[in-house]
Write a protein that holds these residues in place. Structure first.
Motif, PDB file in Angstrom:
ATOM      1  N   ALA A   5      34.609  44.570  52.637  1.00  0.00           N
ATOM      2  CA  ALA A   5      34.289  43.643  51.538  1.00  0.00           C
ATOM      3  C   ALA A   5      34.032  44.457  50.278  1.00  0.00           C
ATOM      4  CB  ALA A   5      33.053  42.835  51.894  1.00  0.00           C
ATOM      5  N   ASN A   6      34.309  43.868  49.142  1.00  0.00           N
ATOM      6  CA  ASN A   6      34.001  44.533  47.862  1.00  0.00           C
ATOM      7  C   ASN A   6      33.972  43.492  46.769  1.00  0.00           C
ATOM      8  OD1 ASN A   6      36.851  44.898  46.257  1.00  0.00           O
ATOM      9  ND2 ASN A   6      37.152  44.827  48.482  1.00  0.00           N
TER      10      ASN A   6
ATOM     11  N   SER B  99      42.602  38.211  52.202  1.00  0.00           N
ATOM     12  CA  SER B  99      42.721  38.801  50.863  1.00  0.00           C
ATOM     13  C   SER B  99      43.640  40.023  50.941  1.00  0.00           C
ATOM     14  CB  SER B  99      41.339  39.202  50.363  1.00  0.00           C
ATOM     15  OG  SER B  99      40.777  40.143  51.250  1.00  0.00           O
TER      16      SER B  99
ATOM     17  N   ASN C  23      32.658  29.248  45.758  1.00  0.00           N
ATOM     18  CA  ASN C  23      31.541  29.202  44.884  1.00  0.00           C
ATOM     19  C   ASN C  23      32.118  29.772  43.624  1.00  0.00           C
ATOM     20  OD1 ASN C  23      31.556  32.052  45.316  1.00  0.00           O
ATOM     21  ND2 ASN C  23      30.944  31.346  47.297  1.00  0.00           N
ATOM     22  N   ARG C  24      31.446  29.651  42.557  1.00  0.00           N
ATOM     23  CA  ARG C  24      31.987  29.793  41.226  1.00  0.00           C
ATOM     24  C   ARG C  24      33.115  30.764  41.093  1.00  0.00           C
ATOM     25  NH1 ARG C  24      29.649  34.207  42.819  1.00  0.00           N
ATOM     26  NH2 ARG C  24      28.314  35.297  41.376  1.00  0.00           N
ATOM     27  N   ARG C  25      32.997  31.933  41.592  1.00  0.00           N
ATOM     28  CA  ARG C  25      34.061  32.864  41.355  1.00  0.00           C
ATOM     29  C   ARG C  25      35.190  32.570  42.284  1.00  0.00           C
ATOM     30  NH1 ARG C  25      30.784  37.902  43.067  1.00  0.00           N
ATOM     31  NH2 ARG C  25      30.090  37.299  41.050  1.00  0.00           N
ATOM     32  N   HIS C  26      34.907  31.718  43.270  1.00  0.00           N
ATOM     33  CA  HIS C  26      35.938  31.592  44.255  1.00  0.00           C
ATOM     34  C   HIS C  26      36.465  30.241  44.171  1.00  0.00           C
ATOM     35  CE1 HIS C  26      33.798  35.078  45.404  1.00  0.00           C
ATOM     36  NE2 HIS C  26      34.993  35.468  45.268  1.00  0.00           N
TER      37      HIS C  26
ATOM     38  N   CYS D  12      35.638  37.105  54.169  1.00  0.00           N
ATOM     39  CA  CYS D  12      34.664  36.190  53.580  1.00  0.00           C
ATOM     40  C   CYS D  12      35.299  34.805  53.621  1.00  0.00           C
ATOM     41  CB  CYS D  12      34.352  36.602  52.147  1.00  0.00           C
ATOM     42  SG  CYS D  12      33.457  38.160  52.080  1.00  0.00           S
TER      43      CYS D  12
ATOM     44  N   ASN E 119      25.922  35.076  45.780  1.00  0.00           N
ATOM     45  CA  ASN E 119      25.044  36.084  45.190  1.00  0.00           C
ATOM     46  C   ASN E 119      24.447  35.706  43.839  1.00  0.00           C
ATOM     47  OD1 ASN E 119      24.836  38.218  47.005  1.00  0.00           O
ATOM     48  ND2 ASN E 119      26.894  38.940  46.507  1.00  0.00           N
TER      49      ASN E 119
ATOM     50  N   ASN F  73      36.825  41.806  44.753  1.00  0.00           N
ATOM     51  CA  ASN F  73      38.011  42.487  45.298  1.00  0.00           C
ATOM     52  C   ASN F  73      38.640  43.425  44.267  1.00  0.00           C
ATOM     53  OD1 ASN F  73      39.784  43.167  47.366  1.00  0.00           O
ATOM     54  ND2 ASN F  73      41.198  41.495  46.935  1.00  0.00           N
TER      55      ASN F  73
ATOM     56  N   ARG G 199      44.885  44.071  49.560  1.00  0.00           N
ATOM     57  CA  ARG G 199      44.378  45.366  49.113  1.00  0.00           C
ATOM     58  C   ARG G 199      45.527  46.113  48.460  1.00  0.00           C
ATOM     59  NH1 ARG G 199      40.642  42.840  50.600  1.00  0.00           N
ATOM     60  NH2 ARG G 199      38.845  43.496  51.858  1.00  0.00           N
TER      61      ARG G 199
ATOM     62  N   PHE H  86      29.498  35.211  50.752  1.00  0.00           N
ATOM     63  CA  PHE H  86      28.415  35.539  49.811  1.00  0.00           C
ATOM     64  C   PHE H  86      28.138  34.369  48.874  1.00  0.00           C
ATOM     65  CE2 PHE H  86      30.191  39.654  50.893  1.00  0.00           C
ATOM     66  CZ  PHE H  86      29.121  40.529  50.875  1.00  0.00           C
TER      67      PHE H  86
ATOM     68  N   ARG I 294      35.139  31.222  52.517  1.00  0.00           N
ATOM     69  CA  ARG I 294      34.437  30.445  51.489  1.00  0.00           C
ATOM     70  C   ARG I 294      34.751  28.960  51.613  1.00  0.00           C
ATOM     71  NH1 ARG I 294      37.125  34.519  48.878  1.00  0.00           N
ATOM     72  NH2 ARG I 294      35.840  36.353  48.410  1.00  0.00           N
TER      73      ARG I 294
ATOM     74  N   ARG J 299      37.563  40.496  60.079  1.00  0.00           N
ATOM     75  CA  ARG J 299      36.502  40.092  59.144  1.00  0.00           C
ATOM     76  C   ARG J 299      37.100  39.545  57.858  1.00  0.00           C
ATOM     77  NH1 ARG J 299      34.637  40.937  54.583  1.00  0.00           N
ATOM     78  NH2 ARG J 299      36.412  42.348  54.336  1.00  0.00           N
TER      79      ARG J 299
HETATM   80  C1  LIG Z   1      28.626  43.567  46.684  1.00  0.00           C
HETATM   81  C2  LIG Z   1      29.493  42.353  46.907  1.00  0.00           C
HETATM   82  C3  LIG Z   1      29.259  41.187  46.191  1.00  0.00           C
HETATM   83  C4  LIG Z   1      30.038  40.047  46.439  1.00  0.00           C
HETATM   84  N1  LIG Z   1      29.727  38.863  45.789  1.00  0.00           N
HETATM   85  C5  LIG Z   1      30.402  37.738  46.113  1.00  0.00           C
HETATM   86  C6  LIG Z   1      29.980  36.458  45.628  1.00  0.00           C
HETATM   87  O1  LIG Z   1      28.984  36.350  44.923  1.00  0.00           O
HETATM   88  N2  LIG Z   1      30.682  35.365  45.997  1.00  0.00           N
HETATM   89  C7  LIG Z   1      31.746  35.459  46.849  1.00  0.00           C
HETATM   90  O2  LIG Z   1      32.330  34.431  47.178  1.00  0.00           O
HETATM   91  N3  LIG Z   1      32.164  36.648  47.341  1.00  0.00           N
HETATM   92  C8  LIG Z   1      31.511  37.777  47.001  1.00  0.00           C
HETATM   93  N4  LIG Z   1      31.879  38.971  47.562  1.00  0.00           N
HETATM   94  C9  LIG Z   1      33.023  39.014  48.509  1.00  0.00           C
HETATM   95  C10 LIG Z   1      34.273  39.601  47.865  1.00  0.00           C
HETATM   96  O3  LIG Z   1      34.800  38.745  46.884  1.00  0.00           O
HETATM   97  C11 LIG Z   1      35.284  39.875  48.985  1.00  0.00           C
HETATM   98  O4  LIG Z   1      34.761  40.855  49.837  1.00  0.00           O
HETATM   99  C12 LIG Z   1      36.636  40.321  48.438  1.00  0.00           C
HETATM  100  O5  LIG Z   1      37.238  39.298  47.685  1.00  0.00           O
HETATM  101  C13 LIG Z   1      37.595  40.717  49.569  1.00  0.00           C
HETATM  102  O6  LIG Z   1      37.764  39.653  50.462  1.00  0.00           O
HETATM  103  P1  LIG Z   1      37.408  39.796  52.017  1.00  0.00           P
HETATM  104  O7  LIG Z   1      35.980  40.229  52.114  1.00  0.00           O
HETATM  105  O8  LIG Z   1      37.631  38.432  52.583  1.00  0.00           O
HETATM  106  O9  LIG Z   1      38.331  40.840  52.580  1.00  0.00           O
HETATM  107  C14 LIG Z   1      31.114  40.108  47.355  1.00  0.00           C
HETATM  108  C15 LIG Z   1      31.350  41.297  48.061  1.00  0.00           C
HETATM  109  C16 LIG Z   1      30.536  42.400  47.852  1.00  0.00           C
HETATM  110  C17 LIG Z   1      30.753  43.658  48.671  1.00  0.00           C
END
Ligand SMILES: Cc1cc2nc3c(=O)[nH]c(=O)nc-3n(C[C@H](O)[C@H](O)[C@H](O)COP(=O)(O)O)c2cc1C
Length: 365
Positions: A60-61, A351, A2-5, A153, A313, A64, A353, A311, A155, A151
């Motif tokens: 997750a954060n 991802s 999604n957009r950021r990804h 995310c 969001n 990242n 760290r 996510f 996408r 775990r």
């Molecule tokens: C508060 C928060 C908001 C996030 N928002 C997005 C989002 O809008 N789209 C998305 O693809 N990932 C989102 N992420 C996921 C992060 O990009 C992801 O956790 C980070 O890149 C690390 O990757 P991992 O979770 O696969 O380890 C969000 C994570 C958090 C905790």
């Protein structure tokens, strides 16, 4: 993504540039770096603090950015925001930043349980810190601990299968944290309505040059960039081609369009089984931390069941869409914190760290 990804307009831009071979592999250095980050550490080889922080940083954060700093001793660990890693355009009130600290706090407590220690999490508003107090030995390891290293995310487009009702119940009960609730949406008409909000908010973000510039700052367009920084959003983690930064950065604005990104979001949502929306009781940092903890538990329980999540969001990030989302899911005037889709699909690259030593401050908590 999604957009950021993102993105980079899928493979089209890369192919047009003749970069197929470059895009084809993540390269051994990336895989080695990811192996080192996600390795299962043995408590015998590390100090307690290092062990706990290692697991916390796998949470997750947002973007990242890893916006956390840890300090602590034997009985207490504090997590403070690293405001140098804030993302003021997408997250002007630091909501996502504190939510990310909650995700880390939850992993830290689970790691403490693996050491046999009880834990409790508090937000200390006066100190602007999340405090994890560690109790005596004899705690049973929490079964969610085992899922921390798996775990991610994810996408990608999922396979459309529905999650069984008993598994939805397991997810709901895993996500239970005081100060926050979870709303699951699995009926197609309401999922389409949420998708409409995602697409509208996504287009608004992509039309904002400041949003695009901030996102670009955190994008890592190839393995070397990703490994060098150990943070940010690596394009391969979203299934997008990798390419040299000197090519990717100038063309990014041309291929990162609302139409292209919205088409990806629509395919991602329509292949998912449902949405999980996390809603905190009050709109303040203490409760945003709770929302992060709840998400992290949901994500780990889903991982243990073989259920993927990611996510989307946009409608909570663009503030004017929050009331409509709140009305759709029936939460009155509470703020929806996080929108997560879930379903079944293949794993994506992991991802990275930063080293644990970079996020530990010397001195007591
Ligand atoms: C508060 C928060 C908001 C996030 N928002 C997005 C989002 O809008 N789209 C998305 O693809 N990932 C989102 N992420 C996921 C992060 O990009 C992801 O956790 C980070 O890149 C690390 O990757 P991992 O979770 O696969 O380890 C969000 C994570 C958090 C905790």
């Amino acid at each position: 993504m999604n957009r950021r990804h993102l993105l980079l307009g899928g493979g089209g831009a890369a192919a047009a540039l003749g970069l197929g071979a470059y895009a084809a592999t993540r390269g051994p250095s990336y895989d080695a770096a990811a192996d080192a980050v996600w390795v299962r550490q043995s408590p015998q080889q590390l100090s307690q603090l290092h062990y706990l922080v290692h697991h916390a940083t796998l949470a997750a954060n947002s973007h990242n950015t890893q916006p956390w700093l840890f300090s602590g001793g034997d009985d207490r660990v504090a997590i403070r925001p690293d405001l140098r890693r804030a993302t003021p355009v997408v997250d002007p009130d630091n909501h996502h930043l504190y939510t990310s600290l909650g995700c880390a706090a939850e992993n830290l407590g689970l790691a403490a349980s693996a050491l046999g220690r009880t834990s409790s999490v508090d937000f200390l508003a006066g100190e602007d810190a999340v405090q994890i107090s560690l109790g005596g030995s004899g705690a049973a390891p929490d079964r969610l601990f085992e899922a921390i290293h798996d775990r991610q995310c994810t996408r990608s487009v999922y396979d459309g299968r529905a999650v069984a009702p008993e598994d939805l119940k397991t997810l709901e009960s895993a996500a239970r944290i005081a100060g926050c609730s979870l709303v699951l949406v699995t009926d197609r008409p309401r999922m389409e309505q949420i998708l409409e909000l995602i697409l509208a908010a996504n287009a608004a973000q992509i039309a904002d040059p400041a949003f695009v510039a901030e996102l670009k700052h955190w994008l890592r367009f190839n393995a070397a960039e990703a490994v060098q920084h150990g943070d940010g959003l690596y394009s391969a983690c979203s299934g997008n081609p990798t390419m040299p930064g000197w090519i990717a950065r100038p063309v990014f604005g041309l291929v990162f369009t609302a139409d292209a990104e919205n088409a990806k979001c629509a395919a991602q949502v329509r292949s998912s089984s449902g949405f999980a929306v996390f809603v905190s009781d009050r709109d303040d940092p203490e409760h945003w931390v709770s929302a992060g903890r709840s998400y992290q538990r949901f994500a780990l329980a889903a991982t243990a069941l073989g259920i993927r999540h990611a996510f989307l969001n946009q409608p909570v990030e663009v503030a004017r869409y929050r009331p409509e989302l709140a009305a759709l899911i029936g939460i009155g005037d509470r703020r929806p914190d996080l929108v997560v889709r879930f379903g079944y699909g293949d794993a994506m690259p992991r991802s990275l760290r930063r080293p644990v030593g970079d996020v530990i401050l010397n001195g007591p908590a």
